[in-house]
Design a protein around this motif. Structure first.
Motif, PDB file in Angstrom:
ATOM      1  N   LEU A   1       0.952  -1.307  -0.015  1.00 10.57           N
ATOM      2  CA  LEU A   1       0.072   0.051   0.069  1.00 10.57           C
ATOM      3  C   LEU A   1       0.981   1.359  -0.057  1.00 10.57           C
ATOM      4  N   VAL A   2       1.874   1.341   0.720  1.00 17.72           N
ATOM      5  CA  VAL A   2       2.752   2.271   0.810  1.00 17.72           C
ATOM      6  C   VAL A   2       3.379   2.684  -0.602  1.00 17.72           C
ATOM      7  N   LEU A   3       3.836   1.737  -1.117  1.00 17.49           N
ATOM      8  CA  LEU A   3       4.369   1.804  -2.411  1.00 17.49           C
ATOM      9  C   LEU A   3       3.501   2.041  -3.500  1.00 17.49           C
TER      10      LEU A   3
ATOM     11  N   GLU B   1       1.627   4.737  10.001  1.00 15.79           N
ATOM     12  CA  GLU B   1       0.752   3.604  10.657  1.00 15.79           C
ATOM     13  C   GLU B   1       1.585   2.382  10.473  1.00 15.79           C
ATOM     14  N   HIS B   2       2.077   1.950   9.587  1.00 17.51           N
ATOM     15  CA  HIS B   2       2.939   0.865   9.363  1.00 17.51           C
ATOM     16  C   HIS B   2       3.951   0.671  10.572  1.00 17.51           C
ATOM     17  N   VAL B   3       4.424   1.711  10.781  1.00 18.50           N
ATOM     18  CA  VAL B   3       5.706   1.567  11.766  1.00 18.50           C
ATOM     19  C   VAL B   3       4.964   1.459  13.115  1.00 18.50           C
ATOM     20  N   ARG B   4       3.781   2.089  13.351  1.00 17.68           N
ATOM     21  CA  ARG B   4       3.079   2.018  14.741  1.00 17.68           C
ATOM     22  C   ARG B   4       2.760   0.492  14.779  1.00 17.68           C
ATOM     23  N   ALA B   5       2.324  -0.178  13.744  1.00 16.99           N
ATOM     24  CA  ALA B   5       1.516  -1.629  13.740  1.00 16.99           C
ATOM     25  C   ALA B   5       3.002  -2.454  14.051  1.00 16.99           C
TER      26      ALA B   5
ATOM     27  N   ALA C   1       1.062   8.541   1.628  1.00 18.09           N
ATOM     28  CA  ALA C   1       2.123   7.618   1.621  1.00 18.09           C
ATOM     29  C   ALA C   1       2.716   8.000   3.106  1.00 18.09           C
ATOM     30  N   GLU C   2       2.824   9.022   3.359  1.00 21.78           N
ATOM     31  CA  GLU C   2       3.480   9.339   4.685  1.00 21.78           C
ATOM     32  C   GLU C   2       2.570   9.002   5.834  1.00 21.78           C
TER      33      GLU C   2
END
Length: 230
Positions: A187-189, A206-210, A200-201
């Motif tokens: 999803l980010v890419l 959210e990904h880093v928090r997960a 994207a940011e």
């Protein structure tokens, strides 16, 4: 292998620093492990002076803790320190995703696409070790793709202090986390390629928090398991 003309050989101290740094970051030296100046000096065939200077440098990098008259230990970050480091990781990687989205079709985009192809296969095969290496590569490509040397320098210091390879293995030990992580990377890419820097940011953060939540769940499990083993 011969060195390019005019390039100085790495100093004894530099060799010790590089080798010890790699062992700590890779997790081959456990957090909290006692380091013996004598043993290190013997291993590298040097006196204790360059070893002592090397350990001082590693202390400034946050990788070891020198306790006077007690000894030198591999840093064992507290829960609070891990939280603070992950908050900084979230900021830097979120900024990197935004910056990369603004750059267009740079070579790192194609490298990230190849990374995700491999990641899909690693998850499908349930190969955690391979996937953990691909996760690190994905984040490094993201940072490199941001094309900001100051951001990259701060990020490198942060990753060293986290001893990230060890932590990423713990977070990926959680059931379902590799697949979820892979989907988040995709999803980010997608958002980066759509040049949607804001989204994207946000999604990267959210990904880093997960990842942090999965890490703490893994650390809690390891702690409980260790307590039962004693």
């Amino acid at each position: 292998m011969s060195r390019p003309h005019g390039e100085a050989p790495p100093s004894i101290q530099g060799r010790v620093i590089a080798a010890m740094r790699e062992r700590i970051i890779s997790g081959s030296l456990d957090a909290g492990a006692l380091l013996s100046e004598v043993a290190i000096a013997e291993e590298f065939g040097v006196s204790r002076t360059p070893v002592r200077e090397a350990l001082k440098q590693l202390q400034t990098e946050g990788l070891v803790e020198i306790r006077p008259r007690v000894g030198t230990f591999v840093t064992s970050p507290s829960r609070r320190e891990i939280t603070e480091l992950f908050e900084m990781k979230e900021l830097l990687e979120g900024a990197a995703a935004r910056l990369l989205a603004q750059r267009g079709r740079v070579p790192e985009i194609d490298e990230l696409l190849l990374n995700l192809e491999d990641a899909n296969e690693a998850v499908a095969r349930d190969n955690r070790r391979w996937y953990a290496a691909l996760v690190q590569e994905f984040h490094q490509l993201l940072i490199r793709g941001a094309d900001n040397s100051k951001l990259e320098a701060h990020y490198r210091t942060l990753m060293n202090q986290l001893a990230y390879p060890r932590l990423v293995t713990t977070s990926l030990s959680q059931p379902g986390r590799p697949l979820q992580s892979d989907q988040e990377h995709h999803l980010v890419l997608q958002l980066i390629m759509a040049k949607d820097g804001d989204s994207a940011e946000r999604v990267m953060r959210e990904h880093v928090r997960a990842s942090r939540r999965a890490l703490f769940a893994g650390l809690h499990h390891d702690h409980q398991h260790g307590a039962q083993a004693h």
